[in-house]
Write a protein that holds these residues in place. Sequence first.
Motif, PDB file in Angstrom:
ATOM      1  N   CYS A  89       0.823  -1.207   0.000  1.00  0.00           N
ATOM      2  CA  CYS A  89       0.000   0.000   0.000  1.00  0.00           C
ATOM      3  C   CYS A  89       0.862   1.264   0.000  1.00  0.00           C
ATOM      4  CB  CYS A  89      -0.908   0.022   1.229  1.00  0.00           C
ATOM      5  SG  CYS A  89      -2.021  -1.396   1.324  1.00  0.00           S
ATOM      6  N   LYS A  90       0.520   2.196  -0.859  1.00  0.00           N
ATOM      7  CA  LYS A  90       1.211   3.491  -0.903  1.00  0.00           C
ATOM      8  C   LYS A  90       0.237   4.517  -0.357  1.00  0.00           C
ATOM      9  CE  LYS A  90       4.663   6.089  -2.747  1.00  0.00           C
ATOM     10  NZ  LYS A  90       5.799   5.871  -3.627  1.00  0.00           N
ATOM     11  N   THR A  91       0.636   5.185   0.724  1.00  0.00           N
ATOM     12  CA  THR A  91      -0.313   6.051   1.432  1.00  0.00           C
ATOM     13  C   THR A  91       0.128   7.500   1.550  1.00  0.00           C
ATOM     14  OG1 THR A  91       0.683   5.525   3.571  1.00  0.00           O
ATOM     15  CG2 THR A  91      -1.095   4.090   2.817  1.00  0.00           C
ATOM     16  N   ASN A  92       1.247   7.876   0.895  1.00  0.00           N
ATOM     17  CA  ASN A  92       1.742   9.239   1.080  1.00  0.00           C
ATOM     18  C   ASN A  92       1.324  10.200  -0.027  1.00  0.00           C
ATOM     19  OD1 ASN A  92       3.394   8.441  -1.014  1.00  0.00           O
ATOM     20  ND2 ASN A  92       5.308   8.597   0.128  1.00  0.00           N
ATOM     21  N   GLY A  93       0.436   9.778  -0.911  1.00  0.00           N
ATOM     22  CA  GLY A  93      -0.050  10.653  -1.967  1.00  0.00           C
ATOM     23  C   GLY A  93       0.858  10.715  -3.185  1.00  0.00           C
ATOM     24  N   ARG A  94       1.995  10.076  -3.127  1.00  0.00           N
ATOM     25  CA  ARG A  94       2.934  10.032  -4.252  1.00  0.00           C
ATOM     26  C   ARG A  94       2.621   8.807  -5.114  1.00  0.00           C
ATOM     27  NH1 ARG A  94       5.832  14.734  -4.698  1.00  0.00           N
ATOM     28  NH2 ARG A  94       6.658  15.335  -2.682  1.00  0.00           N
ATOM     29  N   PRO A  95       3.009   8.846  -6.379  1.00  0.00           N
ATOM     30  CA  PRO A  95       2.769   7.671  -7.222  1.00  0.00           C
ATOM     31  C   PRO A  95       3.687   6.511  -6.862  1.00  0.00           C
ATOM     32  CG  PRO A  95       3.924   9.377  -8.459  1.00  0.00           C
ATOM     33  CD  PRO A  95       3.563   9.972  -7.123  1.00  0.00           C
ATOM     34  N   ILE A  96       3.227   5.321  -7.137  1.00  0.00           N
ATOM     35  CA  ILE A  96       4.042   4.118  -6.971  1.00  0.00           C
ATOM     36  C   ILE A  96       5.148   4.175  -8.018  1.00  0.00           C
ATOM     37  CG2 ILE A  96       4.012   1.601  -7.190  1.00  0.00           C
ATOM     38  CD1 ILE A  96       1.039   1.779  -6.211  1.00  0.00           C
ATOM     39  N   VAL A  97       6.372   3.856  -7.623  1.00  0.00           N
ATOM     40  CA  VAL A  97       7.499   3.909  -8.553  1.00  0.00           C
ATOM     41  C   VAL A  97       8.066   2.508  -8.767  1.00  0.00           C
ATOM     42  CG1 VAL A  97       8.075   6.309  -8.002  1.00  0.00           C
ATOM     43  CG2 VAL A  97       9.163   4.468  -6.738  1.00  0.00           C
ATOM     44  N   PRO A  98       8.649   2.260  -9.943  1.00  0.00           N
ATOM     45  CA  PRO A  98       9.145   0.920 -10.261  1.00  0.00           C
ATOM     46  C   PRO A  98      10.127   0.356  -9.236  1.00  0.00           C
ATOM     47  CG  PRO A  98       9.112   2.265 -12.238  1.00  0.00           C
ATOM     48  CD  PRO A  98       8.787   3.169 -11.090  1.00  0.00           C
ATOM     49  N   ALA A  99      11.008   1.174  -8.684  1.00  0.00           N
ATOM     50  CA  ALA A  99      12.019   0.676  -7.741  1.00  0.00           C
ATOM     51  C   ALA A  99      11.381   0.019  -6.523  1.00  0.00           C
ATOM     52  CB  ALA A  99      12.949   1.802  -7.305  1.00  0.00           C
ATOM     53  N   GLU A 100      10.309   0.578  -6.005  1.00  0.00           N
ATOM     54  CA  GLU A 100       9.696  -0.039  -4.828  1.00  0.00           C
ATOM     55  C   GLU A 100       8.930  -1.302  -5.199  1.00  0.00           C
ATOM     56  OE1 GLU A 100       7.502   3.070  -2.873  1.00  0.00           O
ATOM     57  OE2 GLU A 100       6.453   3.595  -4.697  1.00  0.00           O
ATOM     58  N   VAL A 101       8.401  -1.370  -6.404  1.00  0.00           N
ATOM     59  CA  VAL A 101       7.766  -2.603  -6.868  1.00  0.00           C
ATOM     60  C   VAL A 101       8.812  -3.707  -6.938  1.00  0.00           C
ATOM     61  CG1 VAL A 101       6.521  -3.733  -8.753  1.00  0.00           C
ATOM     62  CG2 VAL A 101       5.991  -1.347  -8.158  1.00  0.00           C
ATOM     63  N   VAL A 102       9.966  -3.396  -7.536  1.00  0.00           N
ATOM     64  CA  VAL A 102      11.056  -4.367  -7.649  1.00  0.00           C
ATOM     65  C   VAL A 102      11.512  -4.815  -6.259  1.00  0.00           C
ATOM     66  CG1 VAL A 102      13.467  -4.694  -8.358  1.00  0.00           C
ATOM     67  CG2 VAL A 102      11.851  -3.567  -9.906  1.00  0.00           C
ATOM     68  N   ASP A 103      11.774  -3.867  -5.368  1.00  0.00           N
ATOM     69  CA  ASP A 103      12.252  -4.201  -4.023  1.00  0.00           C
ATOM     70  C   ASP A 103      11.294  -5.114  -3.276  1.00  0.00           C
ATOM     71  OD1 ASP A 103      14.488  -2.652  -4.483  1.00  0.00           O
ATOM     72  OD2 ASP A 103      13.803  -0.958  -3.265  1.00  0.00           O
ATOM     73  N   HIS A 104      10.015  -4.773  -3.293  1.00  0.00           N
ATOM     74  CA  HIS A 104       9.042  -5.559  -2.531  1.00  0.00           C
ATOM     75  C   HIS A 104       8.748  -6.895  -3.202  1.00  0.00           C
ATOM     76  CE1 HIS A 104       8.215  -2.764   0.720  1.00  0.00           C
ATOM     77  NE2 HIS A 104       8.366  -1.807  -0.177  1.00  0.00           N
ATOM     78  N   ALA A 105       8.751  -6.941  -4.526  1.00  0.00           N
ATOM     79  CA  ALA A 105       8.565  -8.222  -5.218  1.00  0.00           C
ATOM     80  C   ALA A 105       9.719  -9.159  -4.899  1.00  0.00           C
ATOM     81  CB  ALA A 105       8.452  -7.992  -6.723  1.00  0.00           C
ATOM     82  N   GLN A 106      10.936  -8.645  -4.921  1.00  0.00           N
ATOM     83  CA  GLN A 106      12.093  -9.482  -4.598  1.00  0.00           C
ATOM     84  C   GLN A 106      12.043  -9.970  -3.151  1.00  0.00           C
ATOM     85  OE1 GLN A 106      15.242  -6.823  -5.900  1.00  0.00           O
ATOM     86  NE2 GLN A 106      15.451  -7.926  -7.838  1.00  0.00           N
ATOM     87  N   ALA A 107      11.581  -9.123  -2.242  1.00  0.00           N
ATOM     88  CA  ALA A 107      11.451  -9.543  -0.838  1.00  0.00           C
ATOM     89  C   ALA A 107      10.430 -10.677  -0.703  1.00  0.00           C
ATOM     90  CB  ALA A 107      11.048  -8.357   0.032  1.00  0.00           C
ATOM     91  N   ILE A 108       9.306 -10.561  -1.394  1.00  0.00           N
ATOM     92  CA  ILE A 108       8.293 -11.613  -1.339  1.00  0.00           C
ATOM     93  C   ILE A 108       8.853 -12.906  -1.915  1.00  0.00           C
ATOM     94  CG2 ILE A 108       6.052 -12.363  -2.245  1.00  0.00           C
ATOM     95  CD1 ILE A 108       5.213  -9.349  -2.084  1.00  0.00           C
ATOM     96  N   LEU A 109       9.513 -12.813  -3.060  1.00  0.00           N
ATOM     97  CA  LEU A 109      10.084 -14.002  -3.700  1.00  0.00           C
ATOM     98  C   LEU A 109      11.146 -14.665  -2.834  1.00  0.00           C
ATOM     99  CD1 LEU A 109      10.278 -12.642  -7.332  1.00  0.00           C
ATOM    100  CD2 LEU A 109       8.856 -14.557  -6.548  1.00  0.00           C
TER     101      LEU A 109
END
Length: 123
Positions: A89-109
């Motif tokens: 969840c992104k809650t600070n009003g900023r757009p989701i950026v690719p780097a955080e998608v990559v980081d969190h996907a890698q953590a889940i994997l």
Amino acid sequence: YTGPERPDLLLIGWGSSKGAVLHALSTLKASGASVGFLQVRLLNPFPSAAVASAIARAKDWACLEANENGQLADIIAMRTGHLAPHRLCKTNGRPIVPAEVVDHAQAILAGRGSAREVLTLGR
């Protein structure tokens, strides 16, 4: 849907998350990760069968949303019976950026993903 037929991780999102996730998919694929993305474009009538089928083909999945609680994850649970194991969840009003998608996907994997993560890049 974008990605392999049976991904190790399925990301499900709607709206503005699409661009960041599609960009992140190329980075994840280059690193050898098997990640797919399902963009939900219609909430009513909800495409229950298509969403449930995509979830069933994935080893793990996460909802990626720009809101506090993961509203899409709640709708998926109501309409398919599948509870999201991960809510990003992104809650600070900023757009989701690719780097955080990559980081969190890698953590889940890697088995380090939690039930709810708050995305914070772009503060």
